[in-house]
Design a protein around this motif. Structure first.
Motif, short mmCIF file in Angstrom:
data_model
loop_
_atom_site.label_atom_id
_atom_site.label_comp_id
_atom_site.label_asym_id
_atom_site.label_seq_id
_atom_site.Cartn_x
_atom_site.Cartn_y
_atom_site.Cartn_z
N UNK A 94 13.53 5.45 9.08
CA UNK A 94 12.56 5.13 8.03
C UNK A 94 12.14 6.36 7.22
N UNK A 95 12.17 7.53 7.84
CA UNK A 95 11.78 8.72 7.10
C UNK A 95 12.82 9.13 6.07
N UNK A 96 14.04 8.63 6.22
CA UNK A 96 15.13 9.09 5.35
C UNK A 96 15.55 8.07 4.31
N UNK A 97 14.99 6.87 4.42
CA UNK A 97 15.36 5.87 3.43
C UNK A 97 14.11 5.35 2.72
N UNK A 98 14.32 4.85 1.53
CA UNK A 98 13.24 4.19 0.82
C UNK A 98 13.68 2.77 0.53
N UNK A 99 12.72 1.87 0.42
CA UNK A 99 13.13 0.51 0.09
C UNK A 99 12.10 -0.16 -0.80
N UNK A 110 -5.46 -4.49 -5.46
CA UNK A 110 -6.74 -4.29 -6.15
C UNK A 110 -7.02 -2.82 -6.45
N UNK A 111 -6.12 -1.95 -6.05
CA UNK A 111 -6.35 -0.52 -6.24
C UNK A 111 -5.35 0.05 -7.24
N UNK A 112 -5.70 1.16 -7.88
CA UNK A 112 -4.73 1.85 -8.73
C UNK A 112 -3.57 2.37 -7.90
N UNK A 113 -2.38 2.51 -8.51
CA UNK A 113 -1.21 2.97 -7.75
C UNK A 113 -1.44 4.31 -7.05
N UNK A 114 -2.26 5.15 -7.65
CA UNK A 114 -2.46 6.48 -7.06
C UNK A 114 -2.95 6.37 -5.62
N UNK A 115 -3.83 5.41 -5.34
CA UNK A 115 -4.33 5.23 -3.98
C UNK A 115 -3.19 4.89 -3.03
N UNK A 116 -2.29 4.02 -3.51
CA UNK A 116 -1.15 3.65 -2.67
C UNK A 116 -0.24 4.85 -2.44
N UNK A 117 -0.04 5.64 -3.50
CA UNK A 117 0.79 6.85 -3.35
C UNK A 117 0.19 7.78 -2.31
N UNK A 118 -1.13 7.98 -2.40
CA UNK A 118 -1.79 8.87 -1.45
C UNK A 118 -1.58 8.39 -0.01
N UNK A 119 -1.69 7.07 0.15
CA UNK A 119 -1.52 6.50 1.49
C UNK A 119 -0.09 6.70 1.98
N UNK A 120 0.88 6.45 1.09
CA UNK A 120 2.29 6.60 1.49
C UNK A 120 2.58 8.05 1.89
N UNK A 121 1.95 8.99 1.17
CA UNK A 121 2.17 10.40 1.50
C UNK A 121 1.72 10.68 2.92
N UNK A 122 0.60 10.08 3.31
CA UNK A 122 0.12 10.25 4.69
C UNK A 122 1.05 9.54 5.67
N UNK A 123 1.47 8.35 5.25
CA UNK A 123 2.29 7.57 6.15
C UNK A 123 3.60 8.28 6.47
N UNK A 124 4.16 8.92 5.46
CA UNK A 124 5.41 9.65 5.66
C UNK A 124 5.17 11.11 6.01
N UNK A 125 3.91 11.44 6.30
CA UNK A 125 3.54 12.77 6.77
C UNK A 125 4.03 13.87 5.83
N UNK A 126 3.84 13.68 4.55
CA UNK A 126 4.22 14.70 3.57
C UNK A 126 3.16 15.79 3.52
N UNK A 127 3.56 17.05 3.54
CA UNK A 127 2.57 18.13 3.34
C UNK A 127 1.94 17.99 1.95
N UNK C 165 7.37 4.21 8.66
CA UNK C 165 6.98 4.96 9.85
C UNK C 165 5.54 4.65 10.26
N UNK C 166 5.30 3.43 10.67
CA UNK C 166 3.94 3.00 10.94
C UNK C 166 4.05 1.71 11.72
N UNK C 167 3.25 1.56 12.77
CA UNK C 167 3.37 0.34 13.56
C UNK C 167 2.59 -0.80 12.91
N UNK C 168 3.21 -1.97 12.95
CA UNK C 168 2.59 -3.14 12.31
C UNK C 168 1.18 -3.40 12.83
#
Lengths: 339, 280, 330
Positions: A94-99, A110-127, C165-168
């Protein structure tokens, strides 16, 4: 990069019979019937390729992409993506592919895309610093500057798709899987999304695997196309050679002229229909440039109206079946997955 | 349902009669289709009916616990609560089973789903309301009837009274819901307030009327007709009397007539296209 | 095809320099936007004109460290809070309903305790109503997972988190807790104001306020886990809603929603003691009305134990459900 061998997937679907009696029977003793979504698919994708997986609804495109991203276990066959078996090593993969899946947005409505981007950055553990830099570039290239602060539900479908693709690229995936990225978009939005996909592939070097049931995606995007129908690979070909083959090069031209079309003739053009000033032609543009036909028409009379039609995917598939000497189309399987 | 058809014949607001009311045959076919659609999902169907009955039974456990601790609340005891609940559950069940769309009108208006019914030949009022069946309503209805029979196992006069008041109660509930949901015709997005009104009516009808005194008492017999949905019916069944019954029937006719009036007025507004701005 | 490729620096893929070093002056706007078909050159196409100059590459790969995971789920909670805030106006019906319920019960309790009836284990009208403020605030704030999960199961979207990379379960727990927070605060405010107006203030020990933070958080966590558990039954049944109704009613009685468990007959109190429901509603609400350190400690232990049980069950159900999707399609 992606290696697939004899991959297949069967589903069990419940059967129902019509009428009150059928409903009652389903109530007491439901029955299931196996349905083959993907029969037997084999192909490989090299690094840096941009491959389109094309087929009509229910052909097995989504099921294949779900198996390759680790969401579904196959019923048979083998596959490796970046060396990982997707359904066994999906967390690592999952860390190496996008879908991007049309049916499930990764953006919060209900949120601006920036919030989702910020969350994804955390989810993929980006510095943080790397995330900032990548975000800035993606925003510039995808022209998201004005969209970043607008709640997603207020974006147009095309704008949303641009954000979706940018979101999928944030964590620097090496392979990007796109399920029907152009579905439901208008012509202009389609062009914009295709352009971005192209640039992600060509300029950022991301290998791209996309599904579509739009023949236009093939021509505009890909170097290589796999056509799938009834869960089987019908054609795996270079778009360059395809473009020269009659599958794609045929155009149907309809025209209304300023005078009766009885006398019109042109080399390399098959006249399908002639009625008063109306005219319907078939042209193989690989042999006869469309320009040539237009000139011939103009030389004959003034053109009052004209349409040029590219073959639909259905026509292309029918054509391929004919060429292979197969029956025009096997009985349709229920299209339960590619809605 | 005969009550609805009877009042419907006098078309509201003196407007031109749109279309004849749909025939009984059509409405029966509609309900048969609803039932079949419901049974197509076997687990859904069975579980919704059974679990809703269980659901109501558990609510009665609350009152049982309550009356164990406090045997009397201003003249109301366990049997009275059970009767009240039986009536409200049966009326509610009848309403949402037969008129499954009554509580969805507001969102349907908003999403433009009313159009389909306007372009169909039958009268849109009943066609729209009856085009959906809430399966859990069947459970409510069965629970209500069961609880009533447990209270009065052999009392044909009370059975008759119960039958009449349940139909009235269900019709008033439906009419009130229709009116509150029709606010969407005039206000645009009204799901919030329509939902509150609907819930307020049902919630208040599950408690003894002796809790409500003073100005509240007038409120619950007028704006929100809890009195007519719950308490008047209870008093009728307790001691069958012609006077209160006549009052209930009159209230039913009035509410149903009002509902058709409001719906017709809303439709005129809808057809005039004024709603487009309101939807914004 | 046998060994995983090394995760960094894939072959045939040029590293792109940071934006500051090159192409920094080429904004996204003015760049060539060729709509022409791609050059048919396969992988070499990458060396063609670049319109992604300076897209920084990521070198380090995930650590999976505890800190990174904590940050991940904290980010989901924070996003969910903002998400819920964005449409909090849609749920203003709940507080109105809440106030209505408080009004009805205020009348009920006042009637019951009017004729000088003695308080039951320290609960008179005022205590009983304030107890209800807390239980209802928790109940009304618990997010309605059922519809969301149900739809995800039906559309097969339930599986799409599999390749993130996140559990459901972790994702939905964090999501639901984040969404519950602003709603709870809103409901609590409405409840406190309404109860003060209807029946007057309740003296609360400072220690009780302190204990309520963990108590409500744990209660909400347990409630979400049970909700997830029930919602995931949608894998096997067409409609999981009935389970929710029963669960809700269990909360009503054995959780002590409307009536403190102390009012129940002895044997029923014993039954309720061994079930998780009381730790969601009655437990925290009793701390508000009748605080004791011993009660608080016992409550936290029970909450933690039930959370552990339901976390295991939920994760197991999820994985079993995913296997189900495998055979029935999505």
């Amino acid at each position: 990069m992606i290696e697939v061998e004899g991959l297949g997937k069967d589903f069990l679907v419940p059967e129902k019979e019509p009428g009150v009696w059928g409903s009652l029977r389903a109530l007491v003793a439901p029955r299931h019937r196996p349905v083959t979504a993907v029969a037997d698919v084999t192909f490989t994708v090299a690094p840096g390729e941009l491959l389109a997986f094309i087929g009509p609804n229910g052909a097995g495109k989504s099921t294949t992409i779900k198996m390759l991203t680790g969401i579904l276990h196959p019923s048979r066959g083998r596959a490796r993506v970046l060396g990982f078996v997707p359904w066994e090593d999906r967390q690592q993969l999952s860390f190496h592919i996008g879908s991007v899946f049309g049916q499930r947005s990764q953006l919060w409505l209900h949120l601006p895309p920036l919030d989702s981007f910020n969350l994804l950055a955390r989810m993929y553990e980006l510095p943080d610093d790397l995330y900032r830099q990548r975000l800035d570039r993606l925003v510039a290239v995808f022209e998201l500057g004005d969209l970043l602060a607008v709640p997603v539900r207020k974006l147009s479908l095309g704008q949303r798709m641009r954000c979706e693709i940018a979101a999928a690229l944030l964590h620097d995936p090496r392979v990007l899987f796109l399920d029907e990225p152009t579905i439901g978009l208008d012509v202009i939005a389609k062009e914009a999304v295709r352009d971005l996909i192209l640039r992600a592939n060509r300029d950022a070097g991301v290998t791209i695997f996309l599904t579509s049931h739009d023949a236009g995606d093939i021509e505009k995007l890909c170097r290589r196309v796999i056509i799938i129908d009834h869960g089987q690979v019908l054609l795996d070909a270079d778009v360059q050679s395809l473009r020269r083959s009659p599958h794609f090069s045929i155009r149907t031209v309809g025209a209304r002229l300023s005078r009766p079309a009885d006398g019109f003739a042109c080399d390399g053009v098959e006249i399908l229909k002639r009625k008063g000033p109306g005219l319907k032609l078939r042209v193989d543009t690989a042999a006869t440039p469309i320009d040539h036909v237009l000139q011939a028409l103009q030389a004959y009379a003034r053109i009052e109206d004209i349409t040029v039609r590219t073959p639909s995917l259905d026509q292309i598939i029918a054509h391929i079946y004919r060429q292979k000497g197969l029956p025009a189309s096997a009985p349709a399987e229920p299209a339960e997955e590619d809605e | 349902m005969p009550g609805v058809a009877g009042t419907g014949a006098a078309d509201p607001a003196g407007g031109p009669a749109r279309r004849p009311l749909p025939g009984l045959g059509f409405l029966l076919a509609l309900q048969r289709l609803n039932l079949m659609a419901g049974m197509a999902y076997r687990w859904s169907f069975l579980s919704q009916v059974v679990f809703m009955m269980l659901n109501n039974a558990i609510f009665m456990v609350f009152w049982w616990v309550f009356f164990q601790r406090f045997p009397q609340v201003q003249g109301w005891g366990m049997d009275d609560m059970l009767l009240l609940f039986a009536l409200v559950a049966a009326g509610f069940g009848l309403s949402v089973t037969l008129f499954g769309n009554a509580l969805r009108l507001s969102s349907m208006i908003q999403e433009g789903k009313v159009d389909v019914f306007l372009s169909a030949p039958p009268d849109p009022f009943l066609h729209l309301l009856m085009s959906r069946m809430s399966l859990s309503g069947i459970g409510d209805f069965l629970f209500g009837v069961g609880a009533f029979l447990w209270l009065y196992p052999a009392d044909p006069v009370r059975w008759l009274a119960f039958g009449v008041v349940v139909v009235c109660s269900g019709l008033i509930l439906t009419a009130f819901w229709v009116i509150s949901q029709c606010l969407a015709f005039f206000l645009g997005g009204s799901e919030g307030i329509s939902g509150i009104l609907a819930e307020a009516l049902v919630t208040l009808s599950m408690y003894p009327d002796s809790l409500f005194t003073g100005g509240v008492k007038y409120f619950v017999y007028s704006v929100v007709p809890v009195g007519f949905v719950a308490w008047l019916p209870v008093s009728i069944v307790r001691g069958p009397g012609a006077g209160p019954l006549a009052l209930l029937v009159a209230a039913t006719v009035l509410w149903v007539w009002l509902a058709r009036l409001v719906f017709a007025a809303g439709l005129r507004r809808y057809e005039s296209g004024n709603l487009i701005q309101a939807r914004g | 095809m046998t060994r995983p490729e090394p995760p960094t620096s894939p072959p045939g893929r040029p590293d792109l320099a940071p934006a500051s070093q090159k192409g920094g002056d080429r904004g996204g706007q003015g760049e060539e936007r060729s709509l022409a078909p791609p050059p048919e050159t396969g992988a070499e196409g990458m060396n063609g004109p670049r319109s992604f100059p300076g897209l920084p590459r990521r070198v380090p790969r995930p650590t999976g460290s505890l800190a990174a995971v904590a940050r991940k789920y904290a980010a989901i909670v924070a996003t969910a809070v903002r998400h819920r805030m964005a449409y909090i106006g849609d749920s203003l019906g709940r507080p109105v309903f809440f106030a209505l319920i408080l009004f009805v019960f205020c009348r009920l309790w006042q009637t019951v305790f009017a004729d000088g009836r003695a308080p039951v284990v320290g609960f008179a009208a005022r205590e009983s109503l304030w107890y209800l403020v807390m239980t209802e605030a928790i109940l009304l704030s618990a997010p309605r997972l059922q519809g969301r999960i149900d739809e995800e199961v039906k559309t097969g979207a339930v599986a799409t988190l599999l390749n993130k990379p996140c559990h459901y379960v972790g994702y939905h727990l964090a999501f639901a807790l984040g969404e519950a927070l602003p709603v709870f605060l809103l409901n609590l405010a409405v409840g406190v104001v309404t109860a003060r107006v209807l029946i007057g203030p309740l003296p609360v020990a400072p220690a009780a306020v302190l204990a309520l933070f963990p108590a409500v958080t744990l209660a909400m966590t347990l409630s979400v886990l049970i909700g997830l558990c029930l919602a995931l039954l949608a894998f096997w049944v067409e409609d999981a809603a009935p389970f929710f109704w029963v669960y809700q009613k269990m909360l009503f009685i054995l959780g002590g929603l409307m009536i403190p468990l102390d009012f129940l007959p002895g044997w029923l109190q014993a039954v309720a003691g061994w079930l998780p429901f009381r730790t969601i509603l009655c437990g925290p609400a009793r701390l508000l009305v009748r605080f004791s350190v011993a009660d608080a400690g016992s409550l936290f232990l029970w909450q933690a134990a039930w959370i552990a049980v339901f976390a295991v069950v939920t994760v197991a159900l999820y994985h079993a459900g995913i296997r189900q999707v495998e055979s029935h399609g999505g």
